[in-house]
Scaffold this active site. Structure first.
Site, mmCIF file in Angstrom:
data_model
loop_
_atom_site.group_PDB
_atom_site.id
_atom_site.type_symbol
_atom_site.label_atom_id
_atom_site.label_comp_id
_atom_site.label_asym_id
_atom_site.label_seq_id
_atom_site.Cartn_x
_atom_site.Cartn_y
_atom_site.Cartn_z
ATOM 1 N N GLU A 150 -5.645 -5.151 10.206
ATOM 2 C CA GLU A 150 -4.669 -4.092 10.449
ATOM 3 C C GLU A 150 -5.034 -3.353 11.735
ATOM 4 O O GLU A 150 -5.894 -2.450 11.716
ATOM 5 C CB GLU A 150 -4.674 -3.098 9.287
ATOM 6 C CG GLU A 150 -4.318 -3.701 7.956
ATOM 7 C CD GLU A 150 -3.732 -2.649 7.027
ATOM 8 O OE1 GLU A 150 -2.551 -2.769 6.684
ATOM 9 O OE2 GLU A 150 -4.440 -1.704 6.678
ATOM 10 N N HIS A 205 -9.727 0.867 4.305
ATOM 11 C CA HIS A 205 -8.445 1.085 5.000
ATOM 12 C C HIS A 205 -8.692 2.043 6.167
ATOM 13 O O HIS A 205 -9.502 2.960 6.065
ATOM 14 C CB HIS A 205 -7.414 1.663 4.020
ATOM 15 C CG HIS A 205 -6.042 1.725 4.617
ATOM 16 N ND1 HIS A 205 -5.645 2.756 5.434
ATOM 17 C CD2 HIS A 205 -5.006 0.870 4.543
ATOM 18 C CE1 HIS A 205 -4.397 2.530 5.829
ATOM 19 N NE2 HIS A 205 -3.982 1.393 5.301
ATOM 20 N N GLY A 252 1.711 2.464 10.529
ATOM 21 C CA GLY A 252 2.590 3.616 10.380
ATOM 22 C C GLY A 252 3.206 4.094 11.686
ATOM 23 O O GLY A 252 3.795 5.176 11.744
ATOM 24 N N GLU A 275 -7.172 4.516 7.246
ATOM 25 C CA GLU A 275 -7.036 5.951 6.938
ATOM 26 C C GLU A 275 -8.277 6.477 6.226
ATOM 27 O O GLU A 275 -8.661 7.638 6.404
ATOM 28 C CB GLU A 275 -5.753 6.193 6.117
ATOM 29 C CG GLU A 275 -4.517 6.091 7.011
ATOM 30 C CD GLU A 275 -3.252 5.620 6.317
ATOM 31 O OE1 GLU A 275 -3.158 5.698 5.087
ATOM 32 O OE2 GLU A 275 -2.345 5.153 7.036
ATOM 33 N N SER A 305 2.985 -1.837 10.379
ATOM 34 C CA SER A 305 4.433 -1.751 10.662
ATOM 35 C C SER A 305 5.173 -3.061 10.385
ATOM 36 O O SER A 305 6.168 -3.343 11.051
ATOM 37 C CB SER A 305 4.677 -1.270 12.097
ATOM 38 O OG SER A 305 4.170 0.048 12.250
ATOM 39 N N GLY A 331 2.756 -1.049 4.217
ATOM 40 C CA GLY A 331 2.783 0.357 3.844
ATOM 41 C C GLY A 331 4.215 0.836 3.643
ATOM 42 O O GLY A 331 4.842 0.614 2.608
ATOM 43 N N GLY A 332 4.762 1.458 4.671
ATOM 44 C CA GLY A 332 6.086 2.092 4.592
ATOM 45 C C GLY A 332 7.174 1.200 3.994
ATOM 46 O O GLY A 332 7.972 1.650 3.157
ATOM 47 N N ASN A 366 0.868 -1.177 0.000
ATOM 48 C CA ASN A 366 0.000 0.000 0.000
ATOM 49 C C ASN A 366 0.907 1.230 0.000
ATOM 50 O O ASN A 366 1.492 1.568 1.022
ATOM 51 C CB ASN A 366 -0.900 0.005 1.248
ATOM 52 C CG ASN A 366 -1.727 1.273 1.342
ATOM 53 O OD1 ASN A 366 -1.853 2.011 0.367
ATOM 54 N ND2 ASN A 366 -2.285 1.533 2.510
ATOM 55 N N TRP A 367 0.976 1.860 -1.153
ATOM 56 C CA TRP A 367 1.880 3.012 -1.269
ATOM 57 C C TRP A 367 1.281 4.298 -0.695
ATOM 58 O O TRP A 367 1.950 5.323 -0.648
ATOM 59 C CB TRP A 367 2.235 3.247 -2.741
ATOM 60 C CG TRP A 367 3.246 2.290 -3.282
ATOM 61 C CD1 TRP A 367 3.882 1.286 -2.604
ATOM 62 C CD2 TRP A 367 3.767 2.251 -4.615
ATOM 63 N NE1 TRP A 367 4.758 0.628 -3.447
ATOM 64 C CE2 TRP A 367 4.710 1.206 -4.683
ATOM 65 C CE3 TRP A 367 3.526 3.010 -5.777
ATOM 66 C CZ2 TRP A 367 5.411 0.892 -5.851
ATOM 67 C CZ3 TRP A 367 4.212 2.696 -6.938
ATOM 68 C CH2 TRP A 367 5.147 1.649 -6.972
ATOM 69 N N LYS A 368 0.024 4.264 -0.322
ATOM 70 C CA LYS A 368 -0.663 5.466 0.163
ATOM 71 C C LYS A 368 -0.462 6.609 -0.839
ATOM 72 O O LYS A 368 -0.428 6.346 -2.037
ATOM 73 C CB LYS A 368 -0.174 5.825 1.565
ATOM 74 C CG LYS A 368 -0.158 4.605 2.488
ATOM 75 C CD LYS A 368 0.047 4.941 3.921
ATOM 76 C CE LYS A 368 0.267 3.659 4.704
ATOM 77 N NZ LYS A 368 -0.136 3.772 6.081
HETATM 78 C C1 PEP Z 1 -0.995 0.211 5.689
HETATM 79 O O1 PEP Z 1 -1.041 1.379 5.335
HETATM 80 O O2 PEP Z 1 -1.869 -0.573 5.313
HETATM 81 C C2 PEP Z 1 0.116 -0.205 6.552
HETATM 82 C C3 PEP Z 1 0.084 -1.405 7.064
HETATM 83 O O3 PEP Z 1 1.103 0.714 6.760
HETATM 84 P P1 PEP Z 1 2.494 0.470 7.551
HETATM 85 O O4 PEP Z 1 3.055 -0.844 7.035
HETATM 86 O O5 PEP Z 1 3.344 1.631 7.165
HETATM 87 O O6 PEP Z 1 2.168 0.393 8.986
#
Ligand code: PEP
Length: 249
Positions: free
Chosen positions: A167, A95, A173, A97, A213, A234-235, A9-11
């Site tokens: 999640e 998601h 994040g 967010e 994370s 994500g990150g 997930n590049w956001k």
């Molecule tokens: C996400 O945005 O779905 C996510 C899991 O982000 P991160 O890995 O950065 O926590």
């Protein structure tokens, strides 16, 4: 046998030029393998570039959001029909967010799930509790509510196209990853919920991903737990070398 799914997930990160550069590096180290799916949820403006760059390479592309109506006066929204026509196979739904920053309710996720399937997209429904909810002992109450409402309209024919990502909001994040036991406990409960809702066959075949994370340094221990069938990252998916470590596992 259920699939193991690695999803990025590049956001709201990367331009089309950065997207092309990412896939050049990523694809030089990537080989698809049976029983595994690799998916990139990229920003809408990068979809065309991502699809062009990955064509025929065993990677799926998805949109991070769709509107719940097929078309109309919804300025700034993503059409599921257009995402499919552009070459997307997948979409994220719900998601955290989207839920916390853009007011996406369980009822909205339910409508998006249905429309995604109608348009031929595979929806990945994201569920998870906040820190307050976990502290109050309400994790499964929250997750079950999100599943019950979000998946309410699923028919027998729909389940094979659905994926679930657990999640925990407090882990997204933040650098605070769930312990392998915490993740496995919720994944196991989600599978039990699915068995009650849709039967043993659907429950056994459903990929349930962990997100929050996940990093090259911590994902292996989580991956080895019961009922963990992949990661939504994500990150740690923004650098090709980092995400390749998940894919090479
Ligand atoms: C996400 O945005 O779905 C996510 C899991 O982000 P991160 O890995 O950065 O926590």
């Amino acid at each position: 046998m259920r699939q193991f799914v690695l999803a990025a997930n590049w956001k709201m990160n990367k331009t089309p030029v950065e997207t092309a550069a990412f896939f050049q590096t990523f694809l030089s180290g990537f080989s698809p393998s049976p029983g595994r799916q690799t998916v990139f949820f990229v920003p809408a403006l990068d979809i065309t570039t991502a699809i062009g760059a990955t064509n025929g390479r065993g990677v799926g592309i998805g949109t991070q959001n769709i509107h719940f109506e097929k078309k109309g006066a919804f300025t700034g929204e993503n059409s599921a029909e257009a995402a499919k026509a552009a070459g997307c196979e997948w979409t994220l739904v719900g998601h955290s967010e989207r839920r916390s920053l853009f007011g996406e309710t369980d009822l909205i996720t339910a409508k998006k799930m249905k429309l995604a399937l109608e348009c031929g997209l595979k929806p990945m429904l994201c569920v998870g509790e906040s820190l307050d909810e976990r502290t109050a002992g309400e994790t499964m109450k929250v997750v079950e509510r999100q599943l019950t409402v979000g998946l309410e309209a699923m028919t027998a024919a729909d389940w094979a196209s659905v994926t679930i990502a657990y999640e925990p909001v407090w882990a997204i994040g933040t650098g605070k990853v769930a312990t392998p036991e915490q993740a496995s406990e919720v994944h196991t409960a989600i599978r039990a919920w699915l068995e009650r809702r849709a039967g043993a066959e659907v429950a056994a075949a459903m990929p349930i991903l962990y997100g929050g994370s996940a990093k090259p340094e911590n994902f292996r221990e989580i991956a080895s737990q019961k009922n963990i069938d992949g990661f939504l990252v994500g990150g740690a998916s923004l650098e090709a070398d980092s995400f390749l470590k998940f894919c090479a596992w």
